[in-house]
Design a protein around this motif. Structure first.
Motif, PDB file in Angstrom:
ATOM      1  N   VAL A 231       0.843  -1.201   0.000  1.00  0.00           N
ATOM      2  CA  VAL A 231       0.000   0.000   0.000  1.00  0.00           C
ATOM      3  C   VAL A 231       0.872   1.242   0.000  1.00  0.00           C
ATOM      4  O   VAL A 231       1.825   1.342   0.781  1.00  0.00           O
ATOM      5  CB  VAL A 231      -0.942   0.030   1.229  1.00  0.00           C
ATOM      6  CG1 VAL A 231      -1.786   1.301   1.235  1.00  0.00           C
ATOM      7  CG2 VAL A 231      -1.849  -1.199   1.249  1.00  0.00           C
ATOM      8  N   LEU A 232       0.518   2.171  -0.871  1.00  0.00           N
ATOM      9  CA  LEU A 232       1.086   3.511  -0.833  1.00  0.00           C
ATOM     10  C   LEU A 232       0.017   4.456  -0.308  1.00  0.00           C
ATOM     11  O   LEU A 232      -1.082   4.521  -0.863  1.00  0.00           O
ATOM     12  CB  LEU A 232       1.530   3.949  -2.229  1.00  0.00           C
ATOM     13  CG  LEU A 232       1.932   5.426  -2.369  1.00  0.00           C
ATOM     14  CD1 LEU A 232       3.161   5.752  -1.515  1.00  0.00           C
ATOM     15  CD2 LEU A 232       2.185   5.780  -3.832  1.00  0.00           C
ATOM     16  N   VAL A 233       0.318   5.181   0.769  1.00  0.00           N
ATOM     17  CA  VAL A 233      -0.622   6.141   1.345  1.00  0.00           C
ATOM     18  C   VAL A 233      -0.130   7.545   1.019  1.00  0.00           C
ATOM     19  O   VAL A 233       0.999   7.914   1.388  1.00  0.00           O
ATOM     20  CB  VAL A 233      -0.755   5.961   2.869  1.00  0.00           C
ATOM     21  CG1 VAL A 233      -1.869   6.854   3.405  1.00  0.00           C
ATOM     22  CG2 VAL A 233      -1.038   4.503   3.227  1.00  0.00           C
ATOM     23  N   VAL A 234      -0.961   8.308   0.326  1.00  0.00           N
ATOM     24  CA  VAL A 234      -0.584   9.660  -0.102  1.00  0.00           C
ATOM     25  C   VAL A 234      -1.431  10.673   0.653  1.00  0.00           C
ATOM     26  O   VAL A 234      -2.672  10.629   0.604  1.00  0.00           O
ATOM     27  CB  VAL A 234      -0.777   9.839  -1.620  1.00  0.00           C
ATOM     28  CG1 VAL A 234      -0.370  11.251  -2.043  1.00  0.00           C
ATOM     29  CG2 VAL A 234       0.030   8.799  -2.396  1.00  0.00           C
ATOM     30  N   GLY A 235      -0.774  11.581   1.374  1.00  0.00           N
ATOM     31  CA  GLY A 235      -1.451  12.663   2.068  1.00  0.00           C
ATOM     32  C   GLY A 235      -1.167  13.995   1.413  1.00  0.00           C
ATOM     33  O   GLY A 235      -0.347  14.087   0.487  1.00  0.00           O
ATOM     34  N   LEU A 236      -1.812  15.041   1.912  1.00  0.00           N
ATOM     35  CA  LEU A 236      -1.499  16.403   1.473  1.00  0.00           C
ATOM     36  C   LEU A 236      -0.594  17.066   2.498  1.00  0.00           C
ATOM     37  O   LEU A 236       0.486  17.537   2.169  1.00  0.00           O
ATOM     38  CB  LEU A 236      -2.777  17.214   1.279  1.00  0.00           C
ATOM     39  CG  LEU A 236      -2.574  18.669   0.830  1.00  0.00           C
ATOM     40  CD1 LEU A 236      -1.878  18.722  -0.521  1.00  0.00           C
ATOM     41  CD2 LEU A 236      -3.898  19.423   0.804  1.00  0.00           C
ATOM     42  N   GLY A 237      -1.051  17.088   3.758  1.00  0.00           N
ATOM     43  CA  GLY A 237      -0.225  17.663   4.813  1.00  0.00           C
ATOM     44  C   GLY A 237      -1.006  18.508   5.792  1.00  0.00           C
ATOM     45  O   GLY A 237      -0.699  18.531   6.980  1.00  0.00           O
ATOM     46  N   CYS A 238      -2.048  19.192   5.315  1.00  0.00           N
ATOM     47  CA  CYS A 238      -2.783  20.113   6.185  1.00  0.00           C
ATOM     48  C   CYS A 238      -4.199  19.650   6.480  1.00  0.00           C
ATOM     49  O   CYS A 238      -4.984  20.363   7.111  1.00  0.00           O
ATOM     50  CB  CYS A 238      -2.827  21.506   5.551  1.00  0.00           C
ATOM     51  SG  CYS A 238      -3.553  21.545   3.892  1.00  0.00           S
ATOM     52  N   GLU A 239      -4.570  18.440   6.044  1.00  0.00           N
ATOM     53  CA  GLU A 239      -5.942  17.946   6.163  1.00  0.00           C
ATOM     54  C   GLU A 239      -6.268  17.488   7.579  1.00  0.00           C
ATOM     55  O   GLU A 239      -5.375  17.172   8.369  1.00  0.00           O
ATOM     56  CB  GLU A 239      -6.178  16.783   5.186  1.00  0.00           C
ATOM     57  CG  GLU A 239      -5.314  15.560   5.442  1.00  0.00           C
ATOM     58  CD  GLU A 239      -3.973  15.619   4.729  1.00  0.00           C
ATOM     59  OE1 GLU A 239      -3.420  14.546   4.462  1.00  0.00           O
ATOM     60  OE2 GLU A 239      -3.464  16.733   4.465  1.00  0.00           O
ATOM     61  N   ASN A 240      -7.551  17.437   7.913  1.00  0.00           N
ATOM     62  CA  ASN A 240      -7.982  16.903   9.202  1.00  0.00           C
ATOM     63  C   ASN A 240      -7.603  15.432   9.357  1.00  0.00           C
ATOM     64  O   ASN A 240      -7.243  14.981  10.451  1.00  0.00           O
ATOM     65  CB  ASN A 240      -9.496  17.056   9.366  1.00  0.00           C
ATOM     66  CG  ASN A 240      -9.924  18.500   9.572  1.00  0.00           C
ATOM     67  OD1 ASN A 240      -9.498  19.368   8.827  1.00  0.00           O
ATOM     68  ND2 ASN A 240     -10.762  18.747  10.556  1.00  0.00           N
ATOM     69  N   ASN A 241      -7.725  14.670   8.287  1.00  0.00           N
ATOM     70  CA  ASN A 241      -7.372  13.256   8.316  1.00  0.00           C
ATOM     71  C   ASN A 241      -5.858  13.121   8.136  1.00  0.00           C
ATOM     72  O   ASN A 241      -5.362  12.750   7.076  1.00  0.00           O
ATOM     73  CB  ASN A 241      -8.115  12.494   7.204  1.00  0.00           C
ATOM     74  CG  ASN A 241      -7.899  11.000   7.285  1.00  0.00           C
ATOM     75  OD1 ASN A 241      -7.692  10.436   8.360  1.00  0.00           O
ATOM     76  ND2 ASN A 241      -7.934  10.340   6.136  1.00  0.00           N
ATOM     77  N   GLN A 242      -5.138  13.406   9.194  1.00  0.00           N
ATOM     78  CA  GLN A 242      -3.674  13.438   9.134  1.00  0.00           C
ATOM     79  C   GLN A 242      -3.096  12.061   8.812  1.00  0.00           C
ATOM     80  O   GLN A 242      -3.569  11.028   9.300  1.00  0.00           O
ATOM     81  CB  GLN A 242      -3.108  13.942  10.451  1.00  0.00           C
ATOM     82  CG  GLN A 242      -3.233  15.446  10.643  1.00  0.00           C
ATOM     83  CD  GLN A 242      -2.223  16.205   9.803  1.00  0.00           C
ATOM     84  OE1 GLN A 242      -1.022  16.154  10.044  1.00  0.00           O
ATOM     85  NE2 GLN A 242      -2.715  16.939   8.804  1.00  0.00           N
TER      86      GLN A 242
END
Length: 535
Positions: A231-242
């Motif tokens: 699995v690759l998990v990609v975030g943004l950085g500033c979202e509530n779902n850290q």
């Protein structure tokens, strides 16, 4: 016409059985009485106005056209009389109805209203056995944590909708490179890698409380899924779902098979993602299918686009699979809580103990309260497509829908986003919506989805989604959607038990790598239940 022999789905409680029609001398049976106590017949083909009904109802004439899948009265009914199907009342007449009349929304309404009180009277179901003439193994992927997958795929999960496009571009480029290198599993090339898939969604930002928790728990369930070899998990950085919180909610995964980053913290998120995917694919290339016991399978049961035959063919067939799986020590998960309304007492009578019984009561009444809190009618469920297919009331839809649970003992009730943890039948909190409930089944651990339909849908989900048609016409019209034709159960001389065993053998082939229609068409997506406040 009805017989006294019933499918395995009928063993749970008197009154919820499905009897197969007697073998006919013609190619198809015209009418079907589901249970001896019913006062309606189901039209298996369109019945013309003025047509004399077949024996033993030849004293009756159809007073109006009866569309296929719809109901015809076999006795005169006074206003307010019970209309019975499956041996249960599915509503009451709103006017006087003559024998031979079409029974539907124009003259029948639900009997249901509000929350109910329930009494525990012990478990009325019995333990199930696994037949000796069925295979005991399939070829699956054994993961480091002991779970078994039916596919070896790399999943890209994003924390927030802001990086959806980045995730899909990473997946597209990775699959392009795999295909060019000849290491992507296809009909003509056999490898251990079934592809790279991005499961995107619009949430994760500006969510609060339980709404955010729902998003996080479903995504965490996907990250932990055994069909994902990595699995690759990609975030943004500033979202509530850290990103860090999401990974914390995903315990027990093989850390060597997880890569993650926030797009705000790298120069090029697509190139960063492709590099991570290539590392993971190198590890997945070493994975091999091995013989695994049938008890390791996890079935998710779902119906969508139902018609008047769904509860008579496809759903009972899936119910027999539920019984076979439970008898083998496997897991079976059933959701669509609103489609238990009016039939919930069948499950309550099969609760393993009083604690499970109380959990079922809480599940049903809690979901009714969800409707009430949102100022929606509790018992207005059949969709326009359901009604066109012959379903009149929620009781009728629910009594047909619960056939997917077979006759197994209810072992557990879990909340939306939780994992099924015990063998046997689990009830999962969730709405009836096809995409939301199927995603919830996947996140709860289902490695195969059995999706019954009478109207048809191209939808598919992260795990192999086996589409089962309730009628042969749909299977013939939509072969690119339908994997298995349960309408064939109505052919003369068909033995329902043998039919279900053949279907189970087919499912073991799917679990061992045979692709379903949704996989061949690349119809794979997720949907999350949004039921809270957005900032």
């Amino acid at each position: 016409m009805s017989t006294e022999s019933t499918t395995a789905a009928s063993n749970s409680k008197p009154g919820c059985s499905v009897s197969l029609p007697e073998p006919a001398t013609t190619q198809t049976v015209a009418l079907w009485q589901v249970h001896p106590r019913d006062n309606v017949l189901i039209a298996l083909r369109a019945i013309a106005q003025g047509e004399v009904l077949p024996a033993p109802y030849q004293h009756l004439t159809a007073l109006e056209e009866i569309p296929a899948g719809h109901k015809v009265a076999i006795a005169d009914l006074a206003q307010g009389a019970e209309v019975r199907k499956y041996g249960f009342a599915i509503g009451a007449t709103t006017q006087v109805v003559k024998a031979g009349s079409h029974i539907h929304s124009h003259n029948t309404a639900t009997n249901l209203s509000g929350e109910l009180a329930y009494n525990y009277s012990g478990c009325q179901a019995t333990e199930l056995d696994y037949p000796a003439d069925l295979p005991t193994e399939f070829m699956g992927y054994r993961r480091k944590n002991g779970k078994v997958g039916t596919r070896n795929e790399l999943w890209i999960i994003n924390t927030v909708g802001c990086v959806n496009r980045a995730a899909t571009r990473i997946a597209a480029e990775a699959n392009k490179r795999l295909a060019a290198a000849g290491i992507l599993n296809t009909d003509s090339v056999q490898t251990s890698i079934d592809g790279v898939f991005a499961y995107t969604h619009p949430f994760g930002c500006s969510q609060l409380g339980d709404d955010l928790a729902h998003t996080r728990t479903i995504l965490a369930g996907l990250i932990q899924h055994p069909n994902a070899g990595a699995v690759l998990v990609v975030g943004l950085g500033c979202e509530n779902n850290q990103l860090a919180k999401l990974l914390e909610a995903s315990p027990g995964v093989d850390s060597s098979r997880i890569r993650s980053f926030n797009a705000q913290q790298v120069e090029d998120e697509v190139e960063e993602g492709i590099a991570a995917v290539e590392e993971l694919l190198a590890l997945m290339a070493q994975d091999q299918r091995t013989a695994c016991p049938v008890s390791e399978l996890v079935f998710g049961m779902k119906c969508g686009g139902s018609d008047g035959l769904s509860g008579l063919t496809a759903n009972p067939l899936v119910g027999q699979v539920a019984d076979l799986a439970a008898g083998a020590g496997g897991k079976v998960i059933l959701t669509e809580t609103p489609e238990m309304f009016g039939a919930e007492q069948v499950f309550m009578a099969r609760a393993r103990n009083e604690a499970v019984f109380n959990d079922i009561v809480k599940l049903v009444n809690g979901f009714k309260q969800y409707f009430i809190d949102n100022n929606q009618p509790v018992y207005e469920n059949p969709s326009p497509g359901n009604k066109a297919g012959g379903l009149t009331t929620l009781e009728e839809k629910s009594l047909g829908a619960i056939q997917k649970g077979g006759s197994a003992i209810v072992e557990q009730v879990i909340q939306y986003g939780e994992l099924a943890s015990v063998p046997g039948l689990t009830l999962l909190e969730g709405p009836g919506n096809d995409a939301v409930s199927s995603t919830a089944l996947t996140a709860a651990g289902a490695t195969l989805l059995l999706f019954t339909t009478g109207r048809g849908t191209p939808l598919g989900f992260p795990v192999p989604t086996v589409k089962i048609s309730s009628n042969s016409n749909l299977a013939a019209r939509k072969p690119m959607w339908i994997d298995y034709d349960a309408g064939a159960m109505l052919l003369p001389g068909v033995d329902s038990q043998q039919f279900s065993k053949e279907f189970f053998r087919y499912l073991l082939q799917v679990a061992s790598g045979q692709y379903t229609r949704n996989e061949k068409s690349d119809n794979k997506e997720i949907a999350l239940w949004k039921n809270g406040v957005t900032l």
